[in-house]
Scaffold this motif. Structure first.
Motif, PDB file in Angstrom:
ATOM      1  N   TYR A 378       0.836  -1.203   0.000  1.00 30.94           N
ATOM      2  CA  TYR A 378       0.000   0.000   0.000  1.00 30.94           C
ATOM      3  C   TYR A 378       0.872   1.254   0.000  1.00 30.94           C
ATOM      4  O   TYR A 378       0.606   2.225  -0.727  1.00 30.94           O
ATOM      5  CB  TYR A 378      -0.901   0.002   1.235  1.00 30.94           C
ATOM      6  N   SER A 382       1.212   4.202  -2.995  1.00 35.29           N
ATOM      7  CA  SER A 382       0.790   5.574  -2.753  1.00 35.29           C
ATOM      8  C   SER A 382       1.833   6.559  -3.259  1.00 35.29           C
ATOM      9  O   SER A 382       1.593   7.763  -3.305  1.00 35.29           O
ATOM     10  CB  SER A 382       0.562   5.805  -1.255  1.00 35.29           C
ATOM     11  N   GLU A 432     -12.233  -0.656   0.097  1.00 31.79           N
ATOM     12  CA  GLU A 432     -12.005   0.511  -0.746  1.00 31.79           C
ATOM     13  C   GLU A 432     -13.204   0.796  -1.641  1.00 31.79           C
ATOM     14  O   GLU A 432     -13.556   1.957  -1.872  1.00 31.79           O
ATOM     15  CB  GLU A 432     -10.738   0.317  -1.598  1.00 31.79           C
ATOM     16  N   ARG A 436     -13.509   4.169  -0.078  1.00 29.92           N
ATOM     17  CA  ARG A 436     -12.525   5.023  -0.750  1.00 29.92           C
ATOM     18  C   ARG A 436     -12.306   4.513  -2.174  1.00 29.92           C
ATOM     19  O   ARG A 436     -11.263   3.924  -2.472  1.00 29.92           O
ATOM     20  CB  ARG A 436     -11.198   5.016   0.013  1.00 29.92           C
ATOM     21  N   TRP A 439      -9.033   4.544  -4.011  1.00 25.65           N
ATOM     22  CA  TRP A 439      -7.936   3.666  -3.589  1.00 25.65           C
ATOM     23  C   TRP A 439      -8.098   2.238  -4.116  1.00 25.65           C
ATOM     24  O   TRP A 439      -7.233   1.393  -3.883  1.00 25.65           O
ATOM     25  CB  TRP A 439      -7.867   3.621  -2.062  1.00 25.65           C
ATOM     26  N   VAL A 442      -5.274   0.087  -5.644  1.00 29.93           N
ATOM     27  CA  VAL A 442      -4.169  -0.486  -4.862  1.00 29.93           C
ATOM     28  C   VAL A 442      -4.386  -1.981  -4.611  1.00 29.93           C
ATOM     29  O   VAL A 442      -3.534  -2.801  -4.996  1.00 29.93           O
ATOM     30  CB  VAL A 442      -3.966   0.294  -3.551  1.00 29.93           C
TER      31      VAL A 442
END
Length: 481
Positions: A378, A382, A432, A436, A439, A442
């Motif tokens: 992760y 990022s 996610e 989110r 995201w 990922v």
């Protein structure tokens, strides 16, 4: 506690016992879904009723503090509400929930009480003086010295719980969604402290609710605040931004994790997994995959490949796999590098969405390891550009540090490790997608990798000599909150 104080508490508890939600209900129905720690976001609240009520401080000319346990559609939530004359001071205005028009709090403002320093200090005072108030029982380590009312402040950025920091000495975690039984975040740190493991801050005080026909519910835990510590997730991101190595820290974190696992295995029961237990474990992972694929369309093309990891686990017959108490939700955000450069593990609650009984069951320690390995990925994803070599080196360093302490490298059981990494990536995809969506790429990158046919490892790990430098520096990602 003095006799006068006990009598006052009995009167306060008797008054609170007669409180229903009444005029508070409409305002709580509107307020609860907006809270970060509320699990029912996006759904209208159906059932809302009081399980218990206790006035920790009756309202008067100044603020009162009302403790509530609420049944919200079958889940039990803990609320600490301030009650005081309107209008609220400007500093408390953002905490306003509403104004009661009738009932025992008619004409008073009702607000989130944890942001009120006076009420937050009262909570610490209750923990300093063990005793009961209605359904609430306050307890502490008799050897702990808790100073009088250091200045409290809320800890920002949390989701599933709330925390208060008192001065620079203690942190009180207040569990929001609670259930019968000892919370692992109290049970496991106490067991580790009794075993002499210094990698986890030892609880100094706690409070519970005792309800008829139920096991006690853990409501809050007070622990030392590790002043000057660096959050492991933020530290990793900083190293990525500056292009600095993180493998030495990853190696040390592997050793710290291994020490905690070893101490837990010595302090609490362990079990050996046989073929039936391993098959059930794999079946649970397969069921979670199927449910997530129905919810996350992007996962569906990879479902068959991912299922292969769980089929391989079921076929392994569970040879040599033991289960023990573990952290249960380990990632870089659950670690702290302390001021002296060592690592500490925190937040042993486990995944809050899982039932408490499930979180207290023994599991293979590799579940925690898979969580940290996914967390390195992760962090690397990022970063722009993506830093896969940084993640690979940190993963290797962590496993080598773990093996240096236990003599067992997690990579030497690739079937078990792959199954748990796959299960974690599936969980991440669901999380996610719900919370989110930006995201989702990922975990999807890991899902594509994990769905491919696995080649057998080409070499066996050779551990470096004690004290030797580890691995290769590479540029530098974020765990699930």
């Amino acid at each position: 506690m003095s006799e006068a104080a006990s009598a006052r508490d009995r009167l306060t508890a008797d008054r609170a016992a007669g409180l229903g939600l009444g005029p508070l209900e409409p305002m709580l129905r509107a307020w609860l879904p907006a809270q970060r720690w509320f699990a029912g976001k996006g759904r209208a609240i159906g059932r809302l009723r009081t399980i218990s009520a206790a006035e920790l401080l009756p309202p008067g000319s100044a603020a009162g503090l009302l403790h509530l346990l609420l049944d919200v559609d079958g889940d039990c939530y803990q609320l600490l509400l301030g009650v005081r004359p309107s209008p609220l001071p400007p500093a408390l205005a953002p905490a306003l929930i509403g104004r009661a028009e009738q009932g025992p709090y008619a004409g008073l403002a009702v607000y989130e009480g944890l942001g009120d320093p006076r009420l937050a200090s009262l909570l610490l005072e209750r923990l300093r003086s063990p005793g009961t108030l209605g359904p609430l029982r306050f307890d502490r380590d008799p050897g702990a010295v808790i100073p009088e009312a250091p200045t409290p402040r809320p800890l920002s950025g949390e989701q599933t719980n709330s925390s208060l920091i008192y001065g620079d000495s203690y942190i009180l975690k207040i569990f929001r969604r609670v259930g019968p039984g000892v919370n692992p975040d109290l049970e496991l740190p106490r067991a580790l402290a009794a075993a002499g493991c210094a990698r986890v801050p030892a609880p100094v005080a706690w409070y519970e609710a005792e309800l008829p026909g139920s096991e006690p519910l853990t409501l809050g835990v007070l622990q030392p605040y590790l002043r000057g510590s660096d959050d492991g997730w933020q530290l990793a991101l900083h190293r990525l931004r500056t292009g600095a190595d993180f493998t030495a820290e990853a190696h040390a974190l592997g050793r710290a994790t291994a020490e905690v696992h070893s101490a837990l295995a010595g302090a609490l029961p362990t079990v050996a997994l046989g073929p039936e237990q391993t098959a059930r474990l794999a079946a649970g992972m397969t069921a979670r995959l199927a449910a997530t694929a129905r919810e996350v369309p992007a996962l569906r093309p990879y479902e068959a490949g991912l299922r292969g990891a769980f089929d391989a686990l079921a076929a392994s017959r569970g040879t040599g796999v033991s289960a023990q108490r573990i952290h249960g939700d380990l990632h870089l955000g659950q670690t702290l590098r302390t001021a002296d450069g060592s690592w500490a593990l925190i937040d042993f609650e486990g995944e809050p969405a899982r039932p408490l009984a499930d979180r207290r069951r023994p599991e293979p320690a590799v579940r925690d390891i898979a969580g940290i390995l996914r967390s390195f990925d992760y962090a690397a994803r990022s970063h722009r550009p993506f830093a896969p070599a940084w993640a690979d080196d940190c993963r290797a360093a962590f496993c080598e540090g773990y093996a240096r302490t236990t003599g067992r490298d997690p990579r030497e059981d690739p079937v078990l490790l792959r199954a748990y990494e796959t299960d974690k990536a599936v969980y991440e995809a669901r999380y996610e997608s719900r919370h989110r969506p930006d995201w989702l790429h990922v975990p999807m990158a890991a899902i594509r990798r994990l769905s491919e046919p696995q080649r057998p490892p080409s070499h066996r790990t050779q551990l470096p000599a004690p004290g030797s430098p580890t691995l290769h520096p590479k540029p530098p990602r974020r765990p699930l909150a």
